[in-house]
Design a protein around this motif. Structure first.
Motif, PDB file in Angstrom:
ATOM      1  N   MET A   1     -29.575 -18.080  55.053  1.00  0.00           N
ATOM      2  CA  MET A   1     -30.865 -18.464  55.585  1.00  0.00           C
ATOM      3  C   MET A   1     -31.950 -17.622  54.906  1.00  0.00           C
ATOM      4  SD  MET A   1     -32.068 -19.073  59.444  1.00  0.00           S
ATOM      5  CE  MET A   1     -31.311 -20.654  59.441  1.00  0.00           C
ATOM      6  N   ILE A   2     -33.090 -18.236  54.613  1.00  0.00           N
ATOM      7  CA  ILE A   2     -34.197 -17.554  53.925  1.00  0.00           C
ATOM      8  C   ILE A   2     -35.020 -16.758  54.931  1.00  0.00           C
ATOM      9  CG2 ILE A   2     -36.330 -17.908  52.618  1.00  0.00           C
ATOM     10  CD1 ILE A   2     -35.018 -20.448  51.472  1.00  0.00           C
ATOM     11  N   ILE A   3     -35.248 -15.498  54.616  1.00  0.00           N
ATOM     12  CA  ILE A   3     -36.092 -14.655  55.463  1.00  0.00           C
ATOM     13  C   ILE A   3     -37.552 -14.729  55.003  1.00  0.00           C
ATOM     14  CG2 ILE A   3     -36.566 -12.275  56.165  1.00  0.00           C
ATOM     15  CD1 ILE A   3     -33.550 -11.792  55.993  1.00  0.00           C
ATOM     16  N   ASP A   4     -37.733 -14.781  53.682  1.00  0.00           N
ATOM     17  CA  ASP A   4     -39.093 -14.827  53.154  1.00  0.00           C
ATOM     18  C   ASP A   4     -39.057 -15.457  51.765  1.00  0.00           C
ATOM     19  OD1 ASP A   4     -41.837 -14.388  52.942  1.00  0.00           O
ATOM     20  OD2 ASP A   4     -41.564 -12.409  52.056  1.00  0.00           O
ATOM     21  N   GLN A   5     -40.092 -16.159  51.395  1.00  0.00           N
ATOM     22  CA  GLN A   5     -40.216 -16.712  50.046  1.00  0.00           C
ATOM     23  C   GLN A   5     -41.690 -16.793  49.699  1.00  0.00           C
ATOM     24  OE1 GLN A   5     -37.843 -20.147  49.111  1.00  0.00           O
ATOM     25  NE2 GLN A   5     -39.275 -20.807  47.504  1.00  0.00           N
ATOM     26  N   VAL A   6     -42.050 -16.226  48.549  1.00  0.00           N
ATOM     27  CA  VAL A   6     -43.434 -16.223  48.089  1.00  0.00           C
ATOM     28  C   VAL A   6     -43.452 -16.700  46.651  1.00  0.00           C
ATOM     29  CG1 VAL A   6     -45.461 -14.802  47.604  1.00  0.00           C
ATOM     30  CG2 VAL A   6     -44.029 -14.289  49.600  1.00  0.00           C
ATOM     31  N   THR A   7     -44.322 -17.640  46.342  1.00  0.00           N
ATOM     32  CA  THR A   7     -44.493 -18.099  44.966  1.00  0.00           C
ATOM     33  C   THR A   7     -45.801 -17.544  44.448  1.00  0.00           C
ATOM     34  OG1 THR A   7     -43.286 -20.135  45.449  1.00  0.00           O
ATOM     35  CG2 THR A   7     -44.675 -20.127  43.480  1.00  0.00           C
ATOM     36  N   ARG A   8     -45.734 -16.912  43.279  1.00  0.00           N
ATOM     37  CA  ARG A   8     -46.922 -16.325  42.673  1.00  0.00           C
ATOM     38  C   ARG A   8     -47.172 -16.962  41.322  1.00  0.00           C
ATOM     39  NH1 ARG A   8     -44.845 -10.309  43.545  1.00  0.00           N
ATOM     40  NH2 ARG A   8     -45.228 -10.146  45.765  1.00  0.00           N
ATOM     41  N   LYS A   9     -48.438 -17.015  40.933  1.00  0.00           N
ATOM     42  CA  LYS A   9     -48.787 -17.443  39.580  1.00  0.00           C
ATOM     43  C   LYS A   9     -49.002 -16.183  38.754  1.00  0.00           C
ATOM     44  CE  LYS A   9     -50.672 -21.897  40.624  1.00  0.00           C
ATOM     45  NZ  LYS A   9     -51.507 -22.956  40.130  1.00  0.00           N
ATOM     46  N   LEU A  10     -48.221 -16.039  37.706  1.00  0.00           N
ATOM     47  CA  LEU A  10     -48.337 -14.882  36.836  1.00  0.00           C
ATOM     48  C   LEU A  10     -48.975 -15.278  35.509  1.00  0.00           C
ATOM     49  CD1 LEU A  10     -44.797 -13.310  37.351  1.00  0.00           C
ATOM     50  CD2 LEU A  10     -46.936 -12.656  38.458  1.00  0.00           C
ATOM     51  N   PHE A  11     -49.569 -14.345  34.860  1.00  0.00           N
ATOM     52  CA  PHE A  11     -50.102 -14.502  33.509  1.00  0.00           C
ATOM     53  C   PHE A  11     -51.105 -15.650  33.389  1.00  0.00           C
ATOM     54  CE2 PHE A  11     -45.516 -13.287  33.108  1.00  0.00           C
ATOM     55  CZ  PHE A  11     -45.745 -11.919  33.053  1.00  0.00           C
ATOM     56  N   PRO A  12     -52.162 -15.604  34.188  1.00  0.00           N
ATOM     57  CA  PRO A  12     -53.174 -16.670  34.059  1.00  0.00           C
ATOM     58  C   PRO A  12     -53.931 -16.559  32.735  1.00  0.00           C
ATOM     59  CG  PRO A  12     -53.986 -14.948  35.480  1.00  0.00           C
ATOM     60  CD  PRO A  12     -52.552 -14.605  35.160  1.00  0.00           C
ATOM     61  N   THR A  13     -54.486 -17.657  32.289  1.00  0.00           N
ATOM     62  CA  THR A  13     -55.334 -17.691  31.103  1.00  0.00           C
ATOM     63  C   THR A  13     -56.760 -17.914  31.581  1.00  0.00           C
ATOM     64  OG1 THR A  13     -53.534 -18.645  29.813  1.00  0.00           O
ATOM     65  CG2 THR A  13     -55.750 -18.857  28.910  1.00  0.00           C
ATOM     66  N   GLU A  14     -57.623 -16.965  31.293  1.00  0.00           N
ATOM     67  CA  GLU A  14     -58.998 -17.057  31.770  1.00  0.00           C
ATOM     68  C   GLU A  14     -59.870 -17.817  30.781  1.00  0.00           C
ATOM     69  OE1 GLU A  14     -57.570 -14.003  31.109  1.00  0.00           O
ATOM     70  OE2 GLU A  14     -57.466 -12.877  32.970  1.00  0.00           O
ATOM     71  N   ILE A  15     -60.687 -18.725  31.316  1.00  0.00           N
ATOM     72  CA  ILE A  15     -61.707 -19.440  30.548  1.00  0.00           C
ATOM     73  C   ILE A  15     -63.004 -19.272  31.325  1.00  0.00           C
ATOM     74  CG2 ILE A  15     -62.500 -21.696  29.744  1.00  0.00           C
ATOM     75  CD1 ILE A  15     -59.605 -22.524  29.447  1.00  0.00           C
ATOM     76  N   ALA A  16     -64.065 -18.875  30.631  1.00  0.00           N
ATOM     77  CA  ALA A  16     -65.356 -18.680  31.298  1.00  0.00           C
ATOM     78  C   ALA A  16     -66.294 -19.837  30.995  1.00  0.00           C
ATOM     79  CB  ALA A  16     -65.987 -17.365  30.835  1.00  0.00           C
ATOM     80  N   ARG A  17     -67.094 -20.196  31.981  1.00  0.00           N
ATOM     81  CA  ARG A  17     -68.171 -21.167  31.817  1.00  0.00           C
ATOM     82  C   ARG A  17     -69.476 -20.404  31.991  1.00  0.00           C
ATOM     83  NH1 ARG A  17     -70.969 -24.404  36.020  1.00  0.00           N
ATOM     84  NH2 ARG A  17     -72.268 -25.887  34.899  1.00  0.00           N
ATOM     85  N   VAL A  18     -70.356 -20.508  31.002  1.00  0.00           N
ATOM     86  CA  VAL A  18     -71.645 -19.829  31.011  1.00  0.00           C
ATOM     87  C   VAL A  18     -72.720 -20.910  30.956  1.00  0.00           C
ATOM     88  CG1 VAL A  18     -73.112 -18.200  29.760  1.00  0.00           C
ATOM     89  CG2 VAL A  18     -70.616 -17.906  29.724  1.00  0.00           C
ATOM     90  N   VAL A  19     -73.690 -20.834  31.830  1.00  0.00           N
ATOM     91  CA  VAL A  19     -74.806 -21.777  31.822  1.00  0.00           C
ATOM     92  C   VAL A  19     -75.968 -21.096  31.096  1.00  0.00           C
ATOM     93  CG1 VAL A  19     -76.386 -23.158  33.227  1.00  0.00           C
ATOM     94  CG2 VAL A  19     -74.020 -22.783  33.994  1.00  0.00           C
ATOM     95  N   THR A  20     -76.490 -21.743  30.072  1.00  0.00           N
ATOM     96  CA  THR A  20     -77.546 -21.142  29.251  1.00  0.00           C
ATOM     97  C   THR A  20     -78.882 -21.831  29.485  1.00  0.00           C
ATOM     98  OG1 THR A  20     -77.234 -22.602  27.346  1.00  0.00           O
ATOM     99  CG2 THR A  20     -75.814 -20.646  27.470  1.00  0.00           C
TER     100      THR A  20
END
Length: 193
Positions: A1-20
């Protein structure tokens, strides 16, 4: 039986949006007029022409804006900061019907980006490819999860790590050409380009 389970997102790729708040119309018309006589869709392949294109006062402001946005992007993503004036190259692009740019990345740079001088409903999106694609193996993920498309918005600038593969699909018929200005920025290693 499962006591705990957590899913994580690792190693994200960042993209920035800049309004000029640049003069988008001036950059659009300057780039269209300049590229008209080059015989290509971009100033990138002609070093002398590119340097001349970049002298326009609004492009000079755009280059400074790209530097400032890249400095903030490095800080926001915990990357090594610039310790001196960064090296930058920027070039203009005019996408008319059928023009496309296949999947590629920008080696020997820290940050890459694109500024959209204009926008239209028929303009091609920039598509980013997941860096995990080569390691997919037996995953049965939908292809939609392996790419992400962003539609051009006038005055927006996107920034991403230079190693991230991206592409622009063939431009559909359009009354006005799709105008963008792309750039690479890096730590200043006394480069000559």
């Amino acid at each position: 039986m499962i006591i705990d389970q957590v899913t994580r997102k690792l190693f994200p790729t960042e993209i920035a949006r800049v309004v000029t708040d640049l003069d988008h119309k001036a950059i659009t018309s300057h780039t269209i007029d300049f590229i008209k006589d080059l015989g290509e869709y971009t100033t990138y392949h002609n070093k002398e022409a590119n340097a001349e294109w970049a002298k326009h006062p609004e492009v000079v402001k755009l280059i400074e804006t790209a530097k400032q946005a890249s400095i903030k992007f490095l800080a926001d993503t915990s990357r090594k900061k610039f310790t001196e004036e960064p090296w930058i190259i920027m070039w203009g692009n005019v996408y008319t019907e059928g023009i496309e740019h296949g999947s590629h990345n920008h080696p020997l740079s820290a940050v890459s980006g694109t500024y959209y001088a204009n926008a239209g409903d028929s303009f091609s999106s920039i598509q980013f490819d997941s860096p995990l694609t080569p390691y997919k193996m037996h995953d049965r993920q939908s292809p939609d999860t392996l790419t992400h498309a962003i539609k051009p918005v006038e005055g927006d600038m996107l920034l991403w790590p230079s190693w991230l593969f991206h592409r622009v699909a063939a431009q559909k018929p359009t009354e006005i050409p799709r105008v963008s200005c792309s750039f690479n920025i890096d730590y200043n290693y006394k480069r000559t380009q």
